[in-house]
Write an enzyme that holds these catalytic residues in place. Structure first.
Site, PDB file in Angstrom:
ATOM      1  N   GLU A 165       1.321   4.026   3.152  1.00  0.00           N
ATOM      2  CA  GLU A 165       1.406   3.366   4.268  1.00  0.00           C
ATOM      3  C   GLU A 165       3.160   3.604   4.310  1.00  0.00           C
ATOM      4  O   GLU A 165       3.933   2.636   4.254  1.00  0.00           O
ATOM      5  CB  GLU A 165       1.042   2.263   4.562  1.00  0.00           C
ATOM      6  CG  GLU A 165      -0.397   2.080   4.550  1.00  0.00           C
ATOM      7  CD  GLU A 165      -0.882   0.895   4.543  1.00  0.00           C
ATOM      8  OE1 GLU A 165      -0.330  -0.061   4.544  1.00  0.00           O
ATOM      9  OE2 GLU A 165      -2.336   0.835   4.397  1.00  0.00           O
TER      10      GLU A 165
ATOM     11  N   HIS B 283       2.827  -2.805   7.123  1.00  0.00           N
ATOM     12  CA  HIS B 283       1.645  -1.749   6.790  1.00  0.00           C
ATOM     13  C   HIS B 283       1.800  -0.549   7.628  1.00  0.00           C
ATOM     14  O   HIS B 283       2.423  -0.405   8.550  1.00  0.00           O
ATOM     15  CB  HIS B 283       0.283  -2.710   6.630  1.00  0.00           C
ATOM     16  CG  HIS B 283       0.164  -3.515   5.459  1.00  0.00           C
ATOM     17  ND1 HIS B 283      -0.839  -3.459   4.631  1.00  0.00           N
ATOM     18  CD2 HIS B 283       0.876  -4.666   5.293  1.00  0.00           C
ATOM     19  CE1 HIS B 283      -0.622  -4.158   3.587  1.00  0.00           C
ATOM     20  NE2 HIS B 283       0.349  -5.292   4.219  1.00  0.00           N
TER      21      HIS B 283
ATOM     22  N   GLU C 129       1.169  -4.015  11.571  1.00  0.00           N
ATOM     23  CA  GLU C 129       0.166  -2.793  11.339  1.00  0.00           C
ATOM     24  C   GLU C 129       0.972  -1.887  12.192  1.00  0.00           C
ATOM     25  O   GLU C 129       1.128  -1.990  13.511  1.00  0.00           O
ATOM     26  CB  GLU C 129      -1.209  -2.871  11.586  1.00  0.00           C
ATOM     27  CG  GLU C 129      -1.854  -3.910  10.597  1.00  0.00           C
ATOM     28  CD  GLU C 129      -2.382  -3.048   9.441  1.00  0.00           C
ATOM     29  OE1 GLU C 129      -2.179  -2.016   9.315  1.00  0.00           O
ATOM     30  OE2 GLU C 129      -3.043  -3.987   8.492  1.00  0.00           O
TER      31      GLU C 129
ATOM     32  N   HIS D 155       1.084  -1.109   0.175  1.00  0.00           N
ATOM     33  CA  HIS D 155      -0.011   0.072   0.054  1.00  0.00           C
ATOM     34  C   HIS D 155       0.711   1.392   0.133  1.00  0.00           C
ATOM     35  O   HIS D 155       1.589   1.358   0.996  1.00  0.00           O
ATOM     36  CB  HIS D 155      -0.753  -0.154   1.007  1.00  0.00           C
ATOM     37  CG  HIS D 155      -1.863  -1.179   1.147  1.00  0.00           C
ATOM     38  ND1 HIS D 155      -2.601  -1.862   2.375  1.00  0.00           N
ATOM     39  CD2 HIS D 155      -2.537  -1.704   0.092  1.00  0.00           C
ATOM     40  CE1 HIS D 155      -3.300  -2.635   1.978  1.00  0.00           C
ATOM     41  NE2 HIS D 155      -3.320  -2.730   0.614  1.00  0.00           N
TER      42      HIS D 155
END
Length: 786
Positions: free
Chosen positions: A428, A521, A593, A425
């Site tokens: 990010e 991420h 994350e 992504h």
């Protein structure tokens, strides 16, 4: 045709220079036995190349780089450079039949040419295997879609660590909610033209993007007293589509959606010039799509002042007051928009400043780092840099293989593998900072880094989606789709980055065990750093996938939250890298994350993360790997016992929520973990958009041809809580959970935030030097790129 050119070519026979070079090459090594006199005269051919400017080839790094995928576009690079205008016109009229395009000299792409067009007698490295890094040559310039205008300026920022913690914004309750005026009542001062939308799709790219003169989009100042801000975002990773001036010091901003889509407005990164000091500006982004955001709980935007950077070495810092995230009240039947508004006072007059959603980390930043590794005589010995594939736009997707040379084939075969990836992504960028910290440490001369390189082979893809990073997308590639929903794809040409990554891991699994896979991420709605994993159904390895995250929480207690980790495998996540790699056989398969905001834990509570905080997580991944693989299994078993206790508490909590208080002493461990855990709610876009329309037929054809080759999900057994309750009431064999010496007394089920576990550090007999109990994050080199 050209009479003079025809006469010259008739007088001089010109065999293929590549063939000429290979004859010499093979003869030198004894594989070609022809007589010397029968070989072509290479010197004569080089003389012809040197003196006929029509054969000059432009470098692949210049502004005239060719389009992809049409090779015929090279003809403009092959035009003569010193002919008269009349001959130029004749060439333009007859270029399709020109001998120049049919000459055998132009068919070879294997020989290297210098700036004067001279042949360099050595073979070009295969493009699909090696990256072009040279201490004397330029970096590979980023390739942009041909619709994108790109300014010529090179944007770079210094790295800087704030001397004091940057605390979250504390709302006062009096934050203004500005009414959205729009361009009807305001003045457009910046607007991108011809932005590709969902109705179009990617066709070709070139270095520098759109051909022709770059338009001046900023308004023209009327004089020194004109205080209008000048906006710009047409640089690497930039994103701002429109700016409307609605008051003297107030601007409404519209973000560009991901290219070839109509959504994913989150990432912003733009420049303002012509600032004024000691006045309050207000910026309002008007087209955000998420109902929830970290801006509602204290996150501040980032600002960078070029004058502060050049005079005081101050870099990105959190700034902003009157921060408010709210829903746009305009109701037009369309998807609702959300607004982010904040006020700012610039530190200097006539300054150049930048704003960003998070610390940018561009494709060029990555290449500068990899260049330093490739040119290091030490690091290049144990870090091999190769090209995994080319992206849709033709940008290199790099693959790093990091390991110390093995002394024997048996030792090499015994090494397990660890696979790490980031930036699937593109918005990010926090994933890149964690990756940077990991690479800084694993490539260092630390005894622990050397030990890790001795026992593991690391396969690292530091930027999975370079196209999206370059153009400033938040979530998608140039296919207009979220790559982290397409890891099962069979469309190699449309999703090359993840197709090649999956196949690389598949081949790796055939060679050796992959101990751990982790994809880095960023998260826009939750603070701290945490992992998403996959519940294991094999009772032999029950809860084992949770040991690494728990260990990581103990090694980084003020940043990593085990309580926020989740291991539920949702149907909508079947196409993610985490789930696909797990189904391929990697037990410890994770998505890491990291928040865009900061920490709510320990000493860093209520403070924003800096790049150094994220880089430290990269180090802690290495530290935890050694804990996880310690031959002394004390720490592993300690964590496993603690996990069983935590799970038992969670089961009690679930039954209490159902209004059923019961004594769990029996086979409670047989309860399906998927039934206990709630949804991760981790992704910004849980559901896949499916394939773009122009790829549907292609996918159907390939599926019909290759049935059975796609990675379909295996069936998962699920046990319902109510059924387990009845069974356990019947059995009750008196199973007792052993208590861990690290029993958790924190009611929130968080590891104690202020303490680091008193784990012994004598991990391996071969450890180079002793390790202290309190691990200090090693100092990392901070690069300032020219």
């Amino acid at each position: 045709m050209f009479p003079a050119l025809e006469t010259e070519l008739k007088q001089q026979t010109l065999p293929d220079p590549y063939e000429d070079f290979m004859y010499h090459h093979l003869q030198y090594y004894g594989y070609f036995k022809a007589e010397r006199g029968s070989l072509p005269n290479s010197a004569t051919h080089q003389h012809v190349w040197k003196n006929n400017h029509r054969y000059l080839l432009s470098g692949s790094f210049g502004e005239t780089a060719d389009l992809i995928p049409d090779p015929l576009q090279k003809e403009k690079r092959l035009w003569p450079t010193c002919l008269s205008s009349a001959v130029h016109r004749q060439i333009e009229a007859e270029n399709r039949d020109s001998l120049m395009l049919n000459s055998p000299l132009l068919k070879s792409r294997q020989l290297l040419h210098d700036d004067l067009g001279e042949v360099n007698s050595r073979l070009r490295e295969p493009r699909d295997l090696f990256a072009f890094f040279s201490s004397s040559g330029p970096l590979q310039a980023p390739r942009w879609p041909i619709e994108c205008e790109v300014i010529k300026e090179n944007i770079h920022h210094i790295e800087w660590v704030p001397p004091q913690p940057e605390y979250f914004y504390q709302p006062t309750g009096n934050e203004k909610v500005p009414e959205i005026v729009g361009e009807e009542k305001g003045t457009v001062v910046y607007q991108l033209d011809s932005v590709p939308s969902e109705d179009s799709y990617f066709t070709s790219s070139r270095v520098g993007g759109k051909r022709g003169i770059i338009k001046e989009l900023a308004v023209t100042l009327q004089g020194p007293e004109d205080n209008t801000l000048l906006f710009e975002s047409r640089f690497e990773s930039g994103n701002l589509q429109k700016a409307v001036r609605v008051n003297t010091y107030e601007y409404e901003l519209t973000l560009r959606t991901d290219l070839y889509t109509n959504k994913h407005t989150q990432w912003f990164y733009f420049r303002v010039q012509n600032t004024r000091k000691d006045v309050t500006y207000r910026f309002t982004i008007v087209n955000l799509l998420k109902p929830k955001s970290l801006y509602t709980i204290g996150m501040k935007p980032l600002m960078y002042s070029q004058l502060d950077a050049s005079t005081h070495s101050i870099g990105w810092r959190r700034e902003g007051d009157e921060i408010r995230y709210y829903r746009n009240n305009t109701e037009d039947g369309q998807q609702p928009f959300y607004c982010l508004t904040w006020t700012i006072q610039f530190p200097h007059d006539q300054d150049t400043c930048f704003f960003a959603h998070f610390y940018p980390y561009t494709y060029t930043d990555l290449q500068c780092f990899l260049l330093s590794v490739a040119n290091s005589p030490v690091q290049s010995q144990f870090c091999k840099l190769r090209t995994l594939c080319r992206s849709l736009a033709g940008n290199t997707v790099y693959l790093l293989t990091i390991t110390n040379p093995a002394r024997t084939p048996q030792e090499a075969a015994a090494k397990k593998a660890v696979v790490l990836t980031a930036r699937v992504h593109p918005g990010e960028s926090n994933g890149s900072w964690i990756m940077k910290g990991f690479l800084d440490f694993i490539l260092s001369n630390s005894p622990d880094a050397q030990l890790l390189r001795d026992i593991f082979i690391f396969k690292v893809v530091p930027m999975l989606n370079p196209d999206g990073v370059i153009v400033g997308n938040y979530r998608c590639s140039l296919a207009g789709r979220d790559l982290n929903r397409h890891y099962k794809t069979i469309l190699k040409e449309s999703f090359p980055c993840i197709w090649h990554t999956r196949n690389m891991i598949k081949r790796l699994l055939e060679e050796r065990e992959v101990l751990l896979y982790c994809d880095f991420h960023g998260h826009s709605r939750k603070n701290n750093i945490f992992l998403y994993g996959c519940n294991n159904n094999d009772r032999k390895f029950w809860l084992h996938e949770r040991v690494f995250p728990l260990m990581l929480s103990k090694n980084a207690p003020d940043k990593f939250s085990f309580h926020s980790c989740n291991f539920k495998v949702q149907k909508c996540k079947e196409g993610t890298g985490r789930v696909v790699m797990w189904r391929m056989g990697i037990l410890n398969s994770y998505t890491m994350e990291s928040t865009f905001g900061g920490s709510t834990l320990g000493n860093k509570r209520d403070t924003h993360f800096t790049p150094e905080d994220l880089k430290s997580l990269g180090y802690h991944v290495c530290d935890t790997l050694l804990d996880f693989c310690d031959p002394d299994r004390t720490k592993f078993m300690q964590c496993l016992a603690e996990l069983k206790e935590l799970l038992q508490q969670e089961i009690h909590k679930k039954f209490k929520e159902l209004g059923q208080d019961m004594d769990l002493e029996g086979s409670w461990s047989d309860i399906s973990l998927s039934d206990i855990e709630s949804s991760t709610s981790g992704s910004d876009s849980s559901l896949s958009d499916g394939l773009p329309v122009h790829l549907l037929n292609t996918a159907d054809e390939l599926n019909g041809r290759d049935k059975g080759t796609s990675l379909g999900p295996s069936k998962m057994t699920t046990l319902i809580l109510t059924k387990n309750k009845e069974r356990m009431q019947r059995e009750k064999p008196g199973f007792t959970v052993s208590c861990s010496p690290k029993r958790n007394t924190n009611p929130s089920q968080e590891p104690a935030p202020d303490t680091k576990p008193n784990w012994s550090r004598n991990r391996y007999p071969a450890t180079k030097g002793g390790r202290t109990t309190a691990v200090v994050y090693p100092s990392l080199h901070i690069y300032t790129y020219p």
